[in-house]
Design a protein around this motif. Structure first.
Motif, PDB file in Angstrom:
ATOM      1  N   ALA A 137     -21.458 -31.402  51.360  1.00 46.65           N
ATOM      2  CA  ALA A 137     -20.221 -30.892  50.775  1.00 46.65           C
ATOM      3  C   ALA A 137     -20.454 -30.811  49.279  1.00 46.65           C
ATOM      4  N   PHE A 160     -20.936 -26.855  52.762  1.00 42.83           N
ATOM      5  CA  PHE A 160     -19.480 -26.759  52.803  1.00 42.83           C
ATOM      6  C   PHE A 160     -18.963 -26.859  51.363  1.00 42.83           C
ATOM      7  N   ARG A 163     -12.946 -23.370  48.959  1.00 39.16           N
ATOM      8  CA  ARG A 163     -12.797 -21.933  48.779  1.00 39.16           C
ATOM      9  C   ARG A 163     -12.676 -21.563  47.296  1.00 39.16           C
ATOM     10  N   ILE A 181     -20.247 -22.295  54.220  1.00 38.56           N
ATOM     11  CA  ILE A 181     -18.934 -22.365  54.847  1.00 38.56           C
ATOM     12  C   ILE A 181     -17.924 -22.776  53.780  1.00 38.56           C
ATOM     13  N   VAL A 183     -14.318 -23.885  52.713  1.00 42.66           N
ATOM     14  CA  VAL A 183     -13.232 -24.597  53.373  1.00 42.66           C
ATOM     15  C   VAL A 183     -11.926 -24.302  52.635  1.00 42.66           C
ATOM     16  N   ALA A 190     -13.596 -30.856  52.267  1.00 39.24           N
ATOM     17  CA  ALA A 190     -14.950 -30.424  52.640  1.00 39.24           C
ATOM     18  C   ALA A 190     -15.849 -31.631  52.873  1.00 39.24           C
ATOM     19  N   THR A 194     -17.780 -32.491  56.367  1.00 39.87           N
ATOM     20  CA  THR A 194     -19.242 -32.514  56.390  1.00 39.87           C
ATOM     21  C   THR A 194     -19.765 -33.749  57.113  1.00 39.87           C
TER      22      THR A 194
END
Ligand SMILES: *Cc1c(COP(=O)(O)O)cnc(C)c1O
Ligand SMILES: [Zn+2]
Length: 422
Positions: A137, A160, A163, A181, A183, A190, A194
């Motif tokens: 993360a 992760f 956003r 990815i 989040v 995140a 993770t």
């Protein structure tokens, strides 16, 4: 595993574990684990002069003090993490009234932040335990560093990130070919996701303040500062009239960088190689000050906040390495400093004038120095080192808010004269 790596010790309960017994945090209380080295054996087989004489210009010059085997990397990006420059800033020192001021520029790492130190060592560990996938993360930099170091050795990586991570950092993740990815939540969301994902899918998790090897990578900055100081400005010859310890300013989010630098000095102290412990000053943003709050409350209890600051790299609700981060300042005669977003933005421009482009979290460290100097915690003759933890190119929007917009003119000399008042 190399014999110099003898186990772990919990930073909360003090229990010790063998290398194969645990992987992440203390099973009893979730405390962060310190890697234990075989200090007497190292002392017996190695002298500081051998490190000083090393031709290796990267953090791998400290391999005898790291809990990994020699990865024997060819000249690929993971081989060049560390060995960042220390700049002297005499004009800036004079401007603010300090006698000596230096800046260690971690933006010069392969993916342009301090995080490469941790990721280089974690990826090396991942290879040595034959991990299939590495995951982390990240607010951006830890992910970019893991993605970049993993790409260098061909290791699959999953990242992760919240956003809201700055676009340049997300671009880095994607370009390094990691599975990215985003989040829809905070860094802390995140982080928890993770850990769940790594348990579920058997991935090796790099999360800051969770994986004990991040600290081992980050401690190499402490080693570099020690070498630079011992051989350079701190040498007895140059300092015969002034035995003041070096004061180091570093920004704090999860608290793993300041704890890592402290671990480097603690390792050196145990080896009997440290002449004088530097003072560590942690700097936090007003809107993300959980570690500073614990420091000022006098205990070690870290209470989460709802983080909100322009310095995304230090925007953390619940710092994952808070206890060791409090101790890093408390045990070295340092302190914590809280700075506003406005002071952070101003610091970007102030440092930029000396040729160094610094991201908001890096600028926070300098803003913290100004604050500490103003309040008398730093005196004019204290030698000071500020750590720039990341590149300004990581967050161009924040940088633009630190300066006036450029003028636009039509292409005539008359217009040039007008805007320059010539
Ligand atoms: C991660 C980071 C920090 C803070 O490090 P912590 O270990 O979370 O305290 C500071 N500056 C930059 C640029 C970072 O990427
Ligand atoms: Zn414990």
């Amino acid at each position: 595993m190399p014999e110099k790596f003898v186990g772990y010790q919990c930073s909360i309960c003090g229990r010790t574990f063998a290398p194969g017994q645990v992987t992440y945090t203390c099973p009893h209380d979730g405390g962060n684990l310190d890697v234990l080295l075989d200090y007497p054996a190292i002392q017996h087989s190695l002298a500081p002069e051998q490190i000083f004489a090393s031709q290796e210009m990267s953090l791998w010059r400290y391999l005898p003090l790291l809990p990994v085997e020699d990865p024997e990397y060819p000249q690929i990006p993971i081989r060049s993490a560390g060995s960042t420059p220390v700049y002297t800033l005499p004009r800036l020192a004079q401007e603010i009234g300090l006698r000596e001021l230096w800046l260690k520029d971690e933006s010069r790492n392969p993916t342009a932040s301090f995080k490469d130190r941790a990721s280089a060592v974690v990826v090396t560990r991942a290879r040595q335990i034959a991990a299939s996938v590495v995951v982390t993360a990240s607010t951006g930099n830890a992910g970019a560093a893991l993605a970049g170091m993993a790409a260098a050795v061909g290791q699959p990586a999953v990242i992760f990130a919240p956003r809201s991570a700055p676009p340049a950092k997300v671009a880095q993740l994607l370009i390094y070919g990691a599975k990215v990815i985003l989040v829809d939540g905070s860094y802390d969301d995140a982080f928890d996701l993770t850990i769940q994902a790594s348990q579920e899918f058997g991935w090796y998790c790099r999360n800051t303040g969770y994986n004990p090897f991040t600290l081992e990578g980050k401690k190499t900055a402490g080693f570099e500062i020690w070498e630079w100081w011992t051989l350079g400005p701190g040498s007895l010859f140059q300092r015969s009239l002034n035995h003041k310890p070096l004061s180091i300013f570093v920004s704090v989010g999860d608290g793993n960088i300041i704890s890592g630098i402290h671990k480097g000095f603690r390792d050196l102290e145990r080896l009997g190689w440290l002449e004088q412990m530097p003072r560590l000053f942690g700097v936090q943003a007003e809107g993300s000050a959980a570690v500073a709050n614990a420091f000022f409350n006098g205990g070690e209890t870290i209470k989460p906040v709802t983080a909100n600051t322009v310095a995304d790299s230090i925007s953390v609700d619940l710092p994952r390495d808070g206890v060791r981060a409090v101790r890093a300042a408390r045990q070295t005669g340092g302190s914590y400093i809280i700075v506003s977003d406005q002071e952070i933005i101003q610091a970007i421009a102030a440092i930029g004038k000396y040729g160094i482009f610094i991201e908001p979290a890096g600028a926070a460290a300098y803003a913290g120095l100004l604050n500490a100097f103003r309040s008398g915690q730093i005196n004019a003759d204290d030698p000071v080192l500020v750590i720039n933890t990341g590149s300004g190119l990581k967050d161009v929007r924040a940088a633009m808010s630190a300066v006036k917009e450029a003028v636009v003119i039509s292409p005539t000399l008359a217009e040039v004269r007008k805007v320059l008042n010539l």
